[in-house]
Write an enzyme that holds these catalytic residues in place. Structure first.
Site, PDB file in Angstrom:
ATOM      1  N   ASN A  90      18.259  21.283  39.213  1.00 23.72           N
ATOM      2  CA  ASN A  90      18.607  21.267  37.795  1.00 23.72           C
ATOM      3  C   ASN A  90      19.992  20.657  37.646  1.00 23.72           C
ATOM      4  O   ASN A  90      20.908  20.991  38.397  1.00 23.72           O
ATOM      5  CB  ASN A  90      18.581  22.686  37.217  1.00 23.72           C
ATOM      6  CG  ASN A  90      17.180  23.282  37.230  1.00 23.72           C
ATOM      7  OD1 ASN A  90      16.196  22.571  37.068  1.00 23.72           O
ATOM      8  ND2 ASN A  90      17.088  24.591  37.441  1.00 23.72           N
ATOM      9  N   GLN A  97      20.662  23.828  34.178  1.00 16.59           N
ATOM     10  CA  GLN A  97      21.535  24.286  35.271  1.00 16.59           C
ATOM     11  C   GLN A  97      22.391  25.441  34.767  1.00 16.59           C
ATOM     12  O   GLN A  97      22.984  25.358  33.685  1.00 16.59           O
ATOM     13  CB  GLN A  97      22.431  23.135  35.760  1.00 16.59           C
ATOM     14  CG  GLN A  97      23.268  23.525  36.981  1.00 16.59           C
ATOM     15  CD  GLN A  97      23.999  22.341  37.597  1.00 16.59           C
ATOM     16  OE1 GLN A  97      23.910  21.215  37.103  1.00 16.59           O
ATOM     17  NE2 GLN A  97      24.725  22.611  38.679  1.00 16.59           N
ATOM     18  N   SER A  98      22.428  26.530  35.527  1.00 18.67           N
ATOM     19  CA  SER A  98      23.239  27.682  35.118  1.00 18.67           C
ATOM     20  C   SER A  98      24.386  27.950  36.076  1.00 18.67           C
ATOM     21  O   SER A  98      25.408  28.496  35.680  1.00 18.67           O
ATOM     22  CB  SER A  98      22.359  28.933  34.972  1.00 18.67           C
ATOM     23  OG  SER A  98      21.741  29.252  36.184  1.00 18.67           O
ATOM     24  N   HIS A 103      22.629  22.932  44.033  1.00 16.58           N
ATOM     25  CA  HIS A 103      21.663  23.685  44.834  1.00 16.58           C
ATOM     26  C   HIS A 103      20.266  23.109  44.648  1.00 16.58           C
ATOM     27  O   HIS A 103      19.925  22.609  43.580  1.00 16.58           O
ATOM     28  CB  HIS A 103      21.664  25.174  44.456  1.00 16.58           C
ATOM     29  CG  HIS A 103      21.538  25.430  42.980  1.00 16.58           C
ATOM     30  ND1 HIS A 103      22.597  25.335  42.115  1.00 16.58           N
ATOM     31  CD2 HIS A 103      20.475  25.763  42.218  1.00 16.58           C
ATOM     32  CE1 HIS A 103      22.196  25.601  40.890  1.00 16.58           C
ATOM     33  NE2 HIS A 103      20.901  25.856  40.919  1.00 16.58           N
ATOM     34  N   HIS A 105      16.381  24.203  44.626  1.00 19.34           N
ATOM     35  CA  HIS A 105      15.434  25.321  44.577  1.00 19.34           C
ATOM     36  C   HIS A 105      14.217  24.948  45.420  1.00 19.34           C
ATOM     37  O   HIS A 105      13.716  23.822  45.328  1.00 19.34           O
ATOM     38  CB  HIS A 105      14.908  25.545  43.150  1.00 19.34           C
ATOM     39  CG  HIS A 105      15.908  25.998  42.147  1.00 19.34           C
ATOM     40  ND1 HIS A 105      16.035  27.314  41.782  1.00 19.34           N
ATOM     41  CD2 HIS A 105      16.815  25.311  41.409  1.00 19.34           C
ATOM     42  CE1 HIS A 105      16.980  27.416  40.840  1.00 19.34           C
ATOM     43  NE2 HIS A 105      17.462  26.221  40.596  1.00 19.34           N
TER      44      HIS A 105
HETATM   45  P1  5GP Z   1      20.085  26.873  38.110  1.00 20.33           P
HETATM   46  O1  5GP Z   1      19.528  27.370  36.803  1.00 20.33           O
HETATM   47  O2  5GP Z   1      21.580  26.691  38.034  1.00 20.33           O
HETATM   48  O3  5GP Z   1      19.374  25.673  38.661  1.00 20.33           O
HETATM   49  O4  5GP Z   1      19.750  28.000  39.158  1.00 20.33           O
HETATM   50  C1  5GP Z   1      20.630  29.006  39.532  1.00 20.33           C
HETATM   51  C2  5GP Z   1      19.808  30.016  40.302  1.00 20.33           C
HETATM   52  O5  5GP Z   1      20.678  30.881  40.976  1.00 20.33           O
HETATM   53  C3  5GP Z   1      18.908  30.875  39.413  1.00 20.33           C
HETATM   54  O6  5GP Z   1      17.567  30.731  39.848  1.00 20.33           O
HETATM   55  C4  5GP Z   1      19.438  32.279  39.615  1.00 20.33           C
HETATM   56  O7  5GP Z   1      18.416  33.251  39.648  1.00 20.33           O
HETATM   57  C5  5GP Z   1      20.167  32.178  40.937  1.00 20.33           C
HETATM   58  N1  5GP Z   1      21.297  33.063  41.063  1.00 20.33           N
HETATM   59  C6  5GP Z   1      22.288  33.249  40.161  1.00 20.33           C
HETATM   60  N2  5GP Z   1      23.179  34.141  40.605  1.00 20.33           N
HETATM   61  C7  5GP Z   1      22.741  34.530  41.840  1.00 20.33           C
HETATM   62  C8  5GP Z   1      23.249  35.453  42.804  1.00 20.33           C
HETATM   63  O8  5GP Z   1      24.281  36.090  42.630  1.00 20.33           O
HETATM   64  N3  5GP Z   1      22.532  35.609  43.946  1.00 20.33           N
HETATM   65  C9  5GP Z   1      21.377  34.914  44.172  1.00 20.33           C
HETATM   66  N4  5GP Z   1      20.762  35.127  45.335  1.00 20.33           N
HETATM   67  N5  5GP Z   1      20.877  34.031  43.292  1.00 20.33           N
HETATM   68  C10 5GP Z   1      21.548  33.850  42.127  1.00 20.33           C
END
Ligand code: 5GP
Length: 117
Positions: A90, A97-98, A103, A105
């Site tokens: 993302n 993206q959060s 990263h 997935h």
């Molecule tokens: P994004 O939305 O940025 O592509 O994905 C971030 C991912 O990181 C999400 O799927 C979320 O569940 C995961 N995530 C966020 N904080 C943590 C954390 O503290 N530990 C782990 N293991 N995953 C996290």
């Protein structure tokens, strides 16, 4: 603000072992751990240890790291998910993206839908 996206994230704390995570692989350049909020029976992340906020922010100098992250994702995925899997990166707001630390997935263990929502 743009500079916000270059700050330390929760993933830096996981890399530094200041925050627990279910780590499944680690070497000098990357870390793999299970997603805390899994979207499939298997859902883990592979991240570079280097703080690259987004795929957009990566550059030619990151080529080796990016390749290493992708090959690591493949090695871990093919072992656990012989019937196939989905990789997702993302990028930015529209990409959902959060966490602003690059990263990949890896999702699997069920039939994935296409196109994604
Ligand atoms: P994004 O939305 O940025 O592509 O994905 C971030 C991912 O990181 C999400 O799927 C979320 O569940 C995961 N995530 C966020 N904080 C943590 C954390 O503290 N530990 C782990 N293991 N995953 C996290």
């Amino acid at each position: 603000a743009k500079h916000e996206k270059h700050k330390e994230t929760i993933f830096d704390k996981i890399i530094a072992k200041q925050l627990p995570a279910d780590i499944i692989f680690e070497d000098d350049k990357c870390l793999a751990f299970n997603d805390v909020n899994p979207q499939a029976p298997t859902h883990f992340l592979v991240i570079p240890k280097k703080r690259i906020p987004t795929l957009d922010a990566s550059c030619e100098d990151d080529k080796e790291i990016l390749g290493h992250v992708l090959l690591t994702a493949k090695i871990l995925a093919q072992k656990r998910l012989p019937n196939g899997y989905r990789l997702v990166i993302n990028n930015g707001p529209d990409g959902c993206q959060s966490v602003y630390h690059l990263h990949v997935h890896i999702l699997g263990g069920r039939q994935m839908g296409w196109p994604p929502g």
